[in-house]
Scaffold this motif. Structure first.
Motif, PDB file in Angstrom:
ATOM      1  N   PRO A 170       0.812  -1.222   0.000  1.00  0.00           N
ATOM      2  CA  PRO A 170       0.000   0.000   0.000  1.00  0.00           C
ATOM      3  C   PRO A 170       0.850   1.278   0.000  1.00  0.00           C
ATOM      4  O   PRO A 170       0.331   2.370  -0.106  1.00  0.00           O
ATOM      5  N   ILE A 218      -3.189  -7.280  -0.193  1.00  0.00           N
ATOM      6  CA  ILE A 218      -2.436  -6.127   0.330  1.00  0.00           C
ATOM      7  C   ILE A 218      -1.658  -6.600   1.555  1.00  0.00           C
ATOM      8  O   ILE A 218      -2.234  -7.183   2.478  1.00  0.00           O
ATOM      9  N   ASP A 220       1.035  -5.462   4.658  1.00  0.00           N
ATOM     10  CA  ASP A 220       1.682  -4.363   5.387  1.00  0.00           C
ATOM     11  C   ASP A 220       2.003  -4.850   6.796  1.00  0.00           C
ATOM     12  O   ASP A 220       1.579  -5.943   7.190  1.00  0.00           O
ATOM     13  N   ALA A 223      -2.082  -2.419  10.785  1.00  0.00           N
ATOM     14  CA  ALA A 223      -3.413  -1.910  10.425  1.00  0.00           C
ATOM     15  C   ALA A 223      -3.869  -1.026  11.580  1.00  0.00           C
ATOM     16  O   ALA A 223      -4.191  -1.522  12.657  1.00  0.00           O
ATOM     17  N   CYS A 226      -6.820   2.143   9.280  1.00  0.00           N
ATOM     18  CA  CYS A 226      -7.254   1.421   8.075  1.00  0.00           C
ATOM     19  C   CYS A 226      -7.681   2.332   6.920  1.00  0.00           C
ATOM     20  O   CYS A 226      -8.255   1.852   5.944  1.00  0.00           O
ATOM     21  N   VAL A 229      -5.504   1.237   3.800  1.00  0.00           N
ATOM     22  CA  VAL A 229      -5.815  -0.084   3.245  1.00  0.00           C
ATOM     23  C   VAL A 229      -7.185  -0.092   2.555  1.00  0.00           C
ATOM     24  O   VAL A 229      -7.357  -0.715   1.502  1.00  0.00           O
ATOM     25  N   ALA A 233      -7.770  -0.744  -1.355  1.00  0.00           N
ATOM     26  CA  ALA A 233      -8.689  -1.789  -1.836  1.00  0.00           C
ATOM     27  C   ALA A 233      -9.623  -1.236  -2.912  1.00  0.00           C
ATOM     28  O   ALA A 233      -9.876  -1.884  -3.931  1.00  0.00           O
ATOM     29  N   TYR A 245      -7.869  -8.954  -0.533  1.00  0.00           N
ATOM     30  CA  TYR A 245      -7.607  -9.389   0.845  1.00  0.00           C
ATOM     31  C   TYR A 245      -6.531  -8.479   1.429  1.00  0.00           C
ATOM     32  O   TYR A 245      -5.735  -7.902   0.690  1.00  0.00           O
ATOM     33  N   ALA A 246      -6.504  -8.360   2.752  1.00  0.00           N
ATOM     34  CA  ALA A 246      -5.439  -7.583   3.400  1.00  0.00           C
ATOM     35  C   ALA A 246      -4.787  -8.457   4.471  1.00  0.00           C
ATOM     36  O   ALA A 246      -5.493  -9.130   5.225  1.00  0.00           O
ATOM     37  N   ILE A 266     -13.064  -5.121   1.025  1.00  0.00           N
ATOM     38  CA  ILE A 266     -12.085  -6.143   1.439  1.00  0.00           C
ATOM     39  C   ILE A 266     -12.835  -7.403   1.873  1.00  0.00           C
ATOM     40  O   ILE A 266     -13.758  -7.333   2.695  1.00  0.00           O
ATOM     41  N   ILE A 269      -9.619  -9.343   6.363  1.00  0.00           N
ATOM     42  CA  ILE A 269      -8.398  -8.684   6.804  1.00  0.00           C
ATOM     43  C   ILE A 269      -7.741  -9.610   7.837  1.00  0.00           C
ATOM     44  O   ILE A 269      -8.349  -9.960   8.840  1.00  0.00           O
TER      45      ILE A 269
END
Length: 318
Positions: A170, A218, A220, A223, A226, A229, A233, A245-246, A266, A269
């Motif tokens: 991201p 994604i 990282d 979170a 958010c 993210v 998304a 998806y994260a 999303i 997560i």
């Protein structure tokens, strides 16, 4: 050889219980409370003389209280003649304040490192530091473990056609992490460039890479609110991603984070249990949790026995 003693702070007793269970022991006795004037009171409930002590405290919830609690516990064990005191900090507090990004800004991550050293910590075990350079703030050994092996396992087990997915960072800072995961899965990666007007608020985003008709993941380290993210998304969906998806190591979820995730496109997560997530899952069923207690527990066992922990950087212990 001295025995292992594991003391848990108030931030995440469940993780300490899981780690102790893996090591075939129980968390050691400690009483943590507050005096009437709100000062922190710590009473170590058993002898630590000549023992190998591990103090587990994550940088979440009431961060300042938990940090102070950990410093007092380290100091108490040190002056009670513990052989070695290791601070196990799954989520390092103040990790994002790691450089002087504007005039008169503090480098709080360095201050926390100094406080831990002065309190008497001999060794630090942490996970997915926001910036690897934080290890250089210490003059004592720091083991920065990675959640990456657990993330790879989750992707392979939970995403259909994962060989067709794209791993997305991201921001430019997370590119190295994303490239490492993409290489190990042998898939493509993409990057989102973001510009911020003020901290925690993203102004505009540019996608570099192709996600058309593919699942985008994604990745990282953190979170928090958010905002990034969720915007990322949306950007990926606009670019034709089939599903988004994260996967984040530390699920802080502060402020409006849970509402944002629930209202976003999303699918799921995924966060690790470096921070307790029970209450958040009740509010936001999109959250899924990866257990990293086996990685941290094995790192403690290897440290205690004087073994190398480099195996854990690429593999999940059995």
């Amino acid at each position: 050889m001295p025995n292992i003693k594991i003391f848990a702070g108030n931030s995440h007793p469940e993780l300490a219980q899981r780690i102790a269970q893996r090591l075939g022991t129980e968390p050691s006795k400690v009483v943590l409370k507050k005096f009437a004037n709100q000062e922190t009171c710590v009473e170590i409930g058993e002898s630590v003389r000549g023992e190998d002590v591990y103090i587990l405290q994550s940088g979440c919830g009431e961060v300042n209280d938990h940090l102070m609690e950990m410093l007092i516990m380290i100091h108490a064990c040190k002056i009670a003649s513990a052989e070695r005191v290791t601070a196990v900090i799954p989520c390092y507090p103040y990790a994002r304040q790691d450089k002087k990004d504007k005039s008169r800004a503090p480098i709080s991550a360095k201050l926390v490192a100094n406080m831990l050293s002065v309190a008497g910590a001999d060794h630090i075990i942490t996970m997915d530091l926001h910036a690897s350079q934080i290890q250089g703030f210490f003059d004592i050994p720091v083991d920065n473990l990675y959640a990456e092996p657990a993330v790879l396992k989750w992707i392979k087990e939970n995403i259909e056609n994962w060989r067709e997915c794209v791993i997305v960072s991201p921001d430019a800072g997370g590119a190295k992490r994303v490239v490492s995961i993409a290489d190990r899965l042998n898939v493509n990666f993409a990057l989102i460039h973001k510009e911020r007007a003020v901290a925690n608020e993203v102004q505009r985003m540019t996608l570099v890479g192709d996600v058309d008709n593919k699942a985008a993941i994604i990745v990282d380290d953190l979170a928090d609110t958010c905002g990034t993210v969720v915007k990322a998304a949306e950007k990926l969906k606009e670019a034709g991603a089939k599903a988004v998806y994260a996967v984040m190591t530390h699920g802080v979820f502060s402020g409006p984070a849970l509402e944002r995730v629930m209202g976003s496109c999303i699918e799921a997560i995924v966060v690790s249990n470096t921070i307790p997530q029970h209450e958040k899952i009740a509010v936001c069923p999109k959250i899924q949790v990866i257990d990293v207690s086996s990685i941290i527990g094995e790192a403690i066992r290897r440290t205690h026995n004087g073994e190398s922990i480099s195996y854990l950087l690429k593999n999940i212990p059995l």
